[in-house]
Design a protein around this motif. Sequence first.
Motif, PDB file in Angstrom:
ATOM      1  N   SER A 112       0.598  -1.369  -0.050  1.00 36.62           N
ATOM      2  CA  SER A 112       0.245  -0.435   0.280  1.00 36.62           C
ATOM      3  C   SER A 112       0.302   1.379  -0.144  1.00 36.62           C
ATOM      4  O   SER A 112       0.087   1.901  -0.885  1.00 36.62           O
ATOM      5  CB  SER A 112      -1.258   0.162   1.597  1.00 36.62           C
ATOM      6  OG  SER A 112      -0.345   0.257   2.348  1.00 36.62           O
ATOM      7  N   MET A 113       1.968   1.138   0.177  1.00 36.02           N
ATOM      8  CA  MET A 113       3.105   2.608   0.834  1.00 36.02           C
ATOM      9  C   MET A 113       3.674   2.293  -0.627  1.00 36.02           C
ATOM     10  O   MET A 113       4.283   3.480  -1.283  1.00 36.02           O
ATOM     11  CB  MET A 113       3.737   2.255   1.947  1.00 36.02           C
ATOM     12  CG  MET A 113       4.574   3.201   1.835  1.00 36.02           C
ATOM     13  SD  MET A 113       5.823   2.921   3.291  1.00 36.02           S
ATOM     14  CE  MET A 113       5.232   3.929   4.621  1.00 36.02           C
ATOM     15  N   ALA A 114       3.589   1.791  -1.075  1.00 32.08           N
ATOM     16  CA  ALA A 114       4.567   1.683  -2.562  1.00 32.08           C
ATOM     17  C   ALA A 114       3.754   2.217  -3.596  1.00 32.08           C
ATOM     18  O   ALA A 114       3.948   2.751  -4.856  1.00 32.08           O
ATOM     19  CB  ALA A 114       4.691   0.132  -2.877  1.00 32.08           C
ATOM     20  N   GLU A 115       2.277   2.145  -3.719  1.00 31.02           N
ATOM     21  CA  GLU A 115       1.347   2.028  -4.136  1.00 31.02           C
ATOM     22  C   GLU A 115       0.709   3.666  -4.004  1.00 31.02           C
ATOM     23  O   GLU A 115      -0.453   3.821  -4.994  1.00 31.02           O
ATOM     24  CB  GLU A 115       0.296   0.827  -4.551  1.00 31.02           C
ATOM     25  CG  GLU A 115       0.554  -0.094  -5.660  1.00 31.02           C
ATOM     26  CD  GLU A 115      -0.833  -1.109  -5.387  1.00 31.02           C
ATOM     27  OE1 GLU A 115      -2.093  -1.090  -6.080  1.00 31.02           O
ATOM     28  OE2 GLU A 115       0.033  -2.166  -6.229  1.00 31.02           O
ATOM     29  N   LYS A 116       1.414   3.899  -2.823  1.00 34.90           N
ATOM     30  CA  LYS A 116       1.116   5.365  -2.679  1.00 34.90           C
ATOM     31  C   LYS A 116      -1.222   4.930  -2.300  1.00 34.90           C
ATOM     32  O   LYS A 116      -1.908   6.070  -2.072  1.00 34.90           O
ATOM     33  CB  LYS A 116       0.905   6.824  -2.974  1.00 34.90           C
ATOM     34  CG  LYS A 116       2.003   6.575  -3.232  1.00 34.90           C
ATOM     35  CD  LYS A 116       3.126   7.648  -3.945  1.00 34.90           C
ATOM     36  CE  LYS A 116       4.448   8.189  -3.952  1.00 34.90           C
ATOM     37  NZ  LYS A 116       5.237   8.964  -4.720  1.00 34.90           N
ATOM     38  N   ASP A 117      -0.841   3.919  -1.830  1.00 37.44           N
ATOM     39  CA  ASP A 117      -2.694   4.105  -1.199  1.00 37.44           C
ATOM     40  C   ASP A 117      -2.553   3.618  -0.028  1.00 37.44           C
ATOM     41  O   ASP A 117      -2.841   3.184   1.335  1.00 37.44           O
ATOM     42  CB  ASP A 117      -3.225   2.284  -1.891  1.00 37.44           C
ATOM     43  CG  ASP A 117      -5.241   2.330  -1.825  1.00 37.44           C
ATOM     44  OD1 ASP A 117      -5.657   3.131  -0.611  1.00 37.44           O
ATOM     45  OD2 ASP A 117      -5.360   0.846  -2.091  1.00 37.44           O
ATOM     46  N   TRP A 118      -2.778   5.451   1.002  1.00 37.55           N
ATOM     47  CA  TRP A 118      -3.108   5.737   1.764  1.00 37.55           C
ATOM     48  C   TRP A 118      -3.832   5.346   2.855  1.00 37.55           C
ATOM     49  O   TRP A 118      -4.311   5.102   3.796  1.00 37.55           O
ATOM     50  CB  TRP A 118      -3.032   7.229   1.564  1.00 37.55           C
ATOM     51  CG  TRP A 118      -1.621   7.732   1.234  1.00 37.55           C
ATOM     52  CD1 TRP A 118      -1.552   8.580   0.021  1.00 37.55           C
ATOM     53  CD2 TRP A 118      -0.099   7.266   1.106  1.00 37.55           C
ATOM     54  NE1 TRP A 118      -0.309   8.656  -0.413  1.00 37.55           N
ATOM     55  CE2 TRP A 118       0.332   7.661   0.743  1.00 37.55           C
ATOM     56  CE3 TRP A 118       0.676   6.219   2.324  1.00 37.55           C
ATOM     57  CZ2 TRP A 118       1.836   7.238   0.295  1.00 37.55           C
ATOM     58  CZ3 TRP A 118       1.593   6.060   1.852  1.00 37.55           C
ATOM     59  CH2 TRP A 118       2.688   6.580   0.874  1.00 37.55           C
TER      60      TRP A 118
END
Length: 183
Positions: A112-118
Amino acid sequence: MDTNRLSPTLTKALNAQMTNEAHNAQIYLAYASWASEKGYDGIANFLFRHANEERNHMMKFLEYILKRGGKVTVTAIPGPGSDPKSVNDCFEKVYTSEVENTTRIYDIVNMSMAEKDWATWNFMQWFVKEQTEEETLAMDLLSKIKVAGGPDAKPSALYALDLDLGKTPDDASLAQDATVENP
């Protein structure tokens, strides 16, 4: 109109974790049944409560996927594996299972961090804290069993442990919550 706010990668990972939580519930159910059969009703009660907690975790993942517009995929749950050989073995297996679950949770946090899915990153923080509690609780149980004699625990020590676990809360005090006033 497509309202899915989850990437295919995160959707797959969240669904896999949902299944893993169901699997963990099955593990706790199997171990609780084993403990009950052996006459350890306090240990069984403790493990049955944790099976229910794992089912609740499964539902949190299911609801999150749905609320983010993703597709829930319900798959077969793997079997729980072999019965424990002893109370010590039971809680060693519980600890191992919780550590494996923590690794899976961290993988989703990293995704989720890598995809910036906060939103997913934020959702997963509850599970990060929960896994810290679960690992701490499992380590505390292993410490109690070690004091009782570990693999060589006598029936009287296991009896006392069984009584204690019937009253043990389902959560653990975390180091991150400790203060000088409340160590």
